[in-house]
Design an enzyme around this catalytic site. Structure first.
Site, PDB file in Angstrom:
ATOM      1  N   LEU A 248      14.032 -72.770  29.075  1.00  0.00           N
ATOM      2  CA  LEU A 248      13.204 -72.901  30.281  1.00  0.00           C
ATOM      3  C   LEU A 248      12.083 -73.924  30.098  1.00  0.00           C
ATOM      4  O   LEU A 248      11.249 -74.102  30.983  1.00  0.00           O
ATOM      5  CB  LEU A 248      12.590 -71.549  30.663  1.00  0.00           C
ATOM      6  CG  LEU A 248      13.589 -70.474  31.085  1.00  0.00           C
ATOM      7  CD1 LEU A 248      12.856 -69.184  31.461  1.00  0.00           C
ATOM      8  CD2 LEU A 248      14.457 -70.940  32.243  1.00  0.00           C
ATOM      9  N   GLY A 249      12.062 -74.593  28.953  1.00  0.00           N
ATOM     10  CA  GLY A 249      11.011 -75.578  28.703  1.00  0.00           C
ATOM     11  C   GLY A 249      11.277 -76.894  29.411  1.00  0.00           C
ATOM     12  O   GLY A 249      12.246 -77.041  30.171  1.00  0.00           O
ATOM     13  N   GLN A 250      10.405 -77.849  29.126  1.00  0.00           N
ATOM     14  CA  GLN A 250      10.479 -79.151  29.792  1.00  0.00           C
ATOM     15  C   GLN A 250      11.821 -79.832  29.503  1.00  0.00           C
ATOM     16  O   GLN A 250      12.466 -80.366  30.405  1.00  0.00           O
ATOM     17  CB  GLN A 250       9.326 -80.031  29.298  1.00  0.00           C
ATOM     18  CG  GLN A 250       9.110 -81.251  30.145  1.00  0.00           C
ATOM     19  CD  GLN A 250       8.311 -82.334  29.431  1.00  0.00           C
ATOM     20  OE1 GLN A 250       7.935 -82.187  28.266  1.00  0.00           O
ATOM     21  NE2 GLN A 250       8.066 -83.413  30.117  1.00  0.00           N
TER      22      GLN A 250
ATOM     23  N   ASP B 197      15.769 -67.895  26.665  1.00  0.00           N
ATOM     24  CA  ASP B 197      14.348 -68.189  26.458  1.00  0.00           C
ATOM     25  C   ASP B 197      13.643 -66.850  26.273  1.00  0.00           C
ATOM     26  O   ASP B 197      14.156 -65.801  26.696  1.00  0.00           O
ATOM     27  CB  ASP B 197      13.758 -68.935  27.676  1.00  0.00           C
ATOM     28  CG  ASP B 197      12.474 -69.706  27.329  1.00  0.00           C
ATOM     29  OD1 ASP B 197      12.538 -70.946  27.237  1.00  0.00           O
ATOM     30  OD2 ASP B 197      11.416 -69.061  27.159  1.00  0.00           O
ATOM     31  N   ILE B 198      12.446 -66.892  25.699  1.00  0.00           N
ATOM     32  CA  ILE B 198      11.662 -65.656  25.569  1.00  0.00           C
ATOM     33  C   ILE B 198      11.117 -65.237  26.929  1.00  0.00           C
ATOM     34  O   ILE B 198      10.868 -64.050  27.172  1.00  0.00           O
ATOM     35  CB  ILE B 198      10.544 -65.820  24.519  1.00  0.00           C
ATOM     36  CG1 ILE B 198      10.027 -64.450  24.075  1.00  0.00           C
ATOM     37  CG2 ILE B 198       9.426 -66.721  25.011  1.00  0.00           C
ATOM     38  CD1 ILE B 198       9.211 -64.487  22.807  1.00  0.00           C
TER      39      ILE B 198
ATOM     40  N   TYR C 179       2.028 -78.831  13.916  1.00  0.00           N
ATOM     41  CA  TYR C 179       3.308 -79.098  14.593  1.00  0.00           C
ATOM     42  C   TYR C 179       4.114 -80.139  13.808  1.00  0.00           C
ATOM     43  O   TYR C 179       5.306 -79.953  13.534  1.00  0.00           O
ATOM     44  CB  TYR C 179       3.011 -79.576  16.011  1.00  0.00           C
ATOM     45  CG  TYR C 179       4.200 -80.032  16.810  1.00  0.00           C
ATOM     46  CD1 TYR C 179       5.128 -79.125  17.314  1.00  0.00           C
ATOM     47  CD2 TYR C 179       4.391 -81.390  17.090  1.00  0.00           C
ATOM     48  CE1 TYR C 179       6.209 -79.561  18.075  1.00  0.00           C
ATOM     49  CE2 TYR C 179       5.462 -81.826  17.848  1.00  0.00           C
ATOM     50  CZ  TYR C 179       6.379 -80.909  18.341  1.00  0.00           C
ATOM     51  OH  TYR C 179       7.449 -81.343  19.091  1.00  0.00           O
TER      52      TYR C 179
ATOM     53  N   LYS D  61       7.724 -79.845  11.924  1.00  0.00           N
ATOM     54  CA  LYS D  61       8.858 -80.709  12.257  1.00  0.00           C
ATOM     55  C   LYS D  61       9.378 -81.430  11.004  1.00  0.00           C
ATOM     56  O   LYS D  61      10.583 -81.561  10.815  1.00  0.00           O
ATOM     57  CB  LYS D  61       8.475 -81.717  13.348  1.00  0.00           C
ATOM     58  CG  LYS D  61       8.334 -81.091  14.734  1.00  0.00           C
ATOM     59  CD  LYS D  61       9.644 -80.501  15.249  1.00  0.00           C
ATOM     60  CE  LYS D  61       9.536 -79.898  16.626  1.00  0.00           C
ATOM     61  NZ  LYS D  61      10.747 -79.200  17.074  1.00  0.00           N
TER      62      LYS D  61
HETATM   63  P1  NAD Z   1       8.355 -76.516  25.993  1.00  0.00           P
HETATM   64  O1  NAD Z   1       7.099 -75.991  25.393  1.00  0.00           O
HETATM   65  O2  NAD Z   1       8.329 -77.039  27.363  1.00  0.00           O
HETATM   66  O3  NAD Z   1       9.492 -75.404  25.918  1.00  0.00           O
HETATM   67  C1  NAD Z   1       9.662 -74.578  24.796  1.00  0.00           C
HETATM   68  C2  NAD Z   1      10.327 -73.305  25.273  1.00  0.00           C
HETATM   69  O4  NAD Z   1      10.457 -72.446  24.144  1.00  0.00           O
HETATM   70  C3  NAD Z   1       9.518 -72.562  26.348  1.00  0.00           C
HETATM   71  O5  NAD Z   1      10.297 -72.331  27.494  1.00  0.00           O
HETATM   72  C4  NAD Z   1       9.143 -71.255  25.660  1.00  0.00           C
HETATM   73  O6  NAD Z   1       9.137 -70.138  26.529  1.00  0.00           O
HETATM   74  C5  NAD Z   1      10.238 -71.126  24.607  1.00  0.00           C
HETATM   75  N1  NAD Z   1       9.849 -70.279  23.496  1.00  0.00           N
HETATM   76  C6  NAD Z   1       8.647 -70.202  22.888  1.00  0.00           C
HETATM   77  N2  NAD Z   1       8.673 -69.253  21.944  1.00  0.00           N
HETATM   78  C7  NAD Z   1       9.926 -68.736  21.942  1.00  0.00           C
HETATM   79  C8  NAD Z   1      10.562 -67.721  21.192  1.00  0.00           C
HETATM   80  N3  NAD Z   1       9.927 -67.025  20.239  1.00  0.00           N
HETATM   81  N4  NAD Z   1      11.880 -67.465  21.456  1.00  0.00           N
HETATM   82  C9  NAD Z   1      12.528 -68.132  22.431  1.00  0.00           C
HETATM   83  N5  NAD Z   1      11.952 -69.076  23.197  1.00  0.00           N
HETATM   84  C10 NAD Z   1      10.666 -69.381  22.939  1.00  0.00           C
HETATM   85  O7  NAD Z   1       8.924 -77.626  24.989  1.00  0.00           O
HETATM   86  P2  NAD Z   1       9.913 -78.819  25.324  1.00  0.00           P
HETATM   87  O8  NAD Z   1       9.092 -79.966  25.722  1.00  0.00           O
HETATM   88  O9  NAD Z   1      11.008 -78.362  26.201  1.00  0.00           O
HETATM   89  O10 NAD Z   1      10.466 -79.111  23.869  1.00  0.00           O
HETATM   90  C11 NAD Z   1      11.724 -78.639  23.442  1.00  0.00           C
HETATM   91  C12 NAD Z   1      11.942 -79.074  22.016  1.00  0.00           C
HETATM   92  O11 NAD Z   1      11.860 -80.505  21.941  1.00  0.00           O
HETATM   93  C13 NAD Z   1      10.899 -78.528  21.042  1.00  0.00           C
HETATM   94  O12 NAD Z   1      11.534 -78.250  19.817  1.00  0.00           O
HETATM   95  C14 NAD Z   1       9.944 -79.687  20.868  1.00  0.00           C
HETATM   96  O13 NAD Z   1       9.301 -79.656  19.634  1.00  0.00           O
HETATM   97  C15 NAD Z   1      10.884 -80.868  20.976  1.00  0.00           C
HETATM   98  N6  NAD Z   1      10.190 -82.076  21.380  1.00  0.00           N
HETATM   99  C16 NAD Z   1       9.639 -82.169  22.630  1.00  0.00           C
HETATM  100  C17 NAD Z   1       8.930 -83.308  22.971  1.00  0.00           C
HETATM  101  C18 NAD Z   1       8.276 -83.451  24.313  1.00  0.00           C
HETATM  102  O14 NAD Z   1       7.586 -84.451  24.548  1.00  0.00           O
HETATM  103  N7  NAD Z   1       8.475 -82.514  25.241  1.00  0.00           N
HETATM  104  C19 NAD Z   1       8.828 -84.365  22.064  1.00  0.00           C
HETATM  105  C20 NAD Z   1       9.381 -84.227  20.799  1.00  0.00           C
HETATM  106  C21 NAD Z   1      10.077 -83.080  20.474  1.00  0.00           C
HETATM  107  N1  SER Z   2       5.469 -84.607  22.887  1.00  0.00           N
HETATM  108  C1  SER Z   2       5.267 -83.679  21.847  1.00  0.00           C
HETATM  109  C2  SER Z   2       3.873 -83.204  21.779  1.00  0.00           C
HETATM  110  O1  SER Z   2       3.007 -83.898  22.280  1.00  0.00           O
HETATM  111  C3  SER Z   2       5.620 -84.352  20.545  1.00  0.00           C
HETATM  112  O2  SER Z   2       6.668 -83.722  19.966  1.00  0.00           O
HETATM  113  O3  SER Z   2       3.652 -82.179  21.214  1.00  0.00           O
END
Ligand code: NAD
Ligand code: SER
Length: 319
Positions: free
Chosen positions: A10-12, A34-35, A141, A145
């Site tokens: 459900l994340g971004q 998702d949680i 963070y 990673k």
């Molecule tokens: P987000 O924070 O939007 O979504 C993360 C999701 O994980 C949320 O929906 C949250 O409810 C869920 N979550 C948190 N704790 C949990 C648990 N214990 N069990 C199950 N679900 C849980 O993050 P995102 O932007 O969707 O990122 C997804 C992945 O991509 C992450 O691993 C992040 O590190 C990586 N990432 C994202 C970006 C970015 O710019 N968005 C950049 C680099 C890496």
């Molecule tokens: N876009 C992410 C953050 O800002 C990097 O993984 O946390």
């Protein structure tokens, strides 16, 4: 037949990646988890509540649904992680090792796990940061990673698994609000432009960061997962470049279609994080190994973000 488990769906990123996976493998074969639960229980496709710290429930889900691939997205992002480092360590590291152990036990064919430009720290070359260089991340963070990359490489080598990974830049999309990262400003700025025609940036005017429009990130993920294993030379996580820009440059891009838009700057702790990360990234290994090529530039992304967000303001979160 491939059966896909997605954590943190459900994340971004998950919000848009799940739709692409459903299109590729069929909705009936994708199990989004998702949680949190989706807003109004409104989710198209299979959805199950799952905590990545609950190893027994993950194991049961894998067995019950004959899962063959896992996309493990659940994590605490950089800005939120600085507020709760112990929680970030638990979710980012214990969650990952649960997935890797279960992938080994259940003979999962492929695992995808995203890393980040946050693995780099202030000692790295700032411009066109190489695939392999000194790392020394300063954020919790980034530390999780980098440790996660090493853990995935260890499982690949020791247990002959197929775990693939990308170091995403900051991701920018209109599908869901971001979840507590340092690069979130580059999503919030579009919402603010349409809502109030002004934005106060937590990042300084001239701090450049590598970013990427979500359709490019989703395509990169699917292309990496489809690449022939023998072509992959990076056994940790591929650098992925996108568009590098500063807050002042994204504001100018918005002003091309919204001339009245105003930006102010009040840098906070996120500026400290942002200025420890690269300005731009060398992703030649991805181009060489699996022919990666970015499609969107800054103005192209701005046009699409504004056009999509105009249709759905006010912004709502997905849970
Ligand atoms: P987000 O924070 O939007 O979504 C993360 C999701 O994980 C949320 O929906 C949250 O409810 C869920 N979550 C948190 N704790 C949990 C648990 N214990 N069990 C199950 N679900 C849980 O993050 P995102 O932007 O969707 O990122 C997804 C992945 O991509 C992450 O691993 C992040 O590190 C990586 N990432 C994202 C970006 C970015 O710019 N968005 C950049 C680099 C890496
Ligand atoms: N876009 C992410 C953050 O800002 C990097 O993984 O946390």
């Amino acid at each position: 037949m491939d059966r896909i488990l997605v954590t943190g769906a459900l994340g971004q990123l998950g919000t848009e990646l799940v739709v692409a996976l459903q299109g590729k493998y069929g909705s009936e074969n994708v199990f989004a988890t998702d949680i949190h639960t989706p807003l109004n229980n409104n989710f198209e496709g299979n959805f199950l509540t799952l905590d990545v710290l609950d190893k027994r429930s993950i194991s049961e889900l894998i067995r019950r649904h004959d899962i063959t691939q896992i996309y493990h997205l659940a994590a605490i992002l950089s800005a939120n992680a600085e507020k709760s480092p112990e929680l970030a360590w638990r979710i980012n590291m214990d969650g990952l090792i649960n997935i890797l152990e279960l992938a080994k036990e259940h003979h999962i064919q492929k695992v995808y796990w995203p890393s980040s430009i946050a693995v780099f720290g202030p000692d790295c070359p700032k411009d066109i940061t190489p695939q392999n260089t000194i790392m020394n991340p300063r954020t919790i963070y980034g530390i999780t990673k980098l440790a996660g990359e090493k853990l995935c490489a260890y499982y690949n080598a020791k247990f002959d698994m197929d775990i693939r990974s990308l170091r995403y830049p900051g991701l920018i999309g209109h599908g869901a609000l971001p979840g507590g990262g340092t690069t979130d400003y580059a999503v919030e700025i579009y919402h603010a432009a349409l809502k109030d025609a002004k934005y106060t940036s937590p990042i300084a005017a001239d701090t450049a960061l590598p970013m990427m429009y979500m359709p490019d990130a989703v395509r990169a993920t699917l292309e990496l997962m489809d690449a022939k294993k023998e072509y992959l030379t990076v056994n940790t996580s591929y650098n992925l470049a996108g568009i590098s820009f500063t807050p002042s440059e994204i504001a100018k891009s918005i002003q091309k279609s919204m001339p009245d838009f105003i930006i102010n700057y009040e840098p906070d702790f996120r500026e400290t994080i942002a200025s420890s990360w690269p300005n731009s990234i060398d992703d030649s290994a991805a181009s060489n190994d699996w022919k990666w090529k970015v499609a969107y530039d800054l103005d192209g992304m701005t046009r699409e973000m504004i056009s999509h967000l105009k249709k759905k303001l006010p912004p709502v979160n997905v849970y």
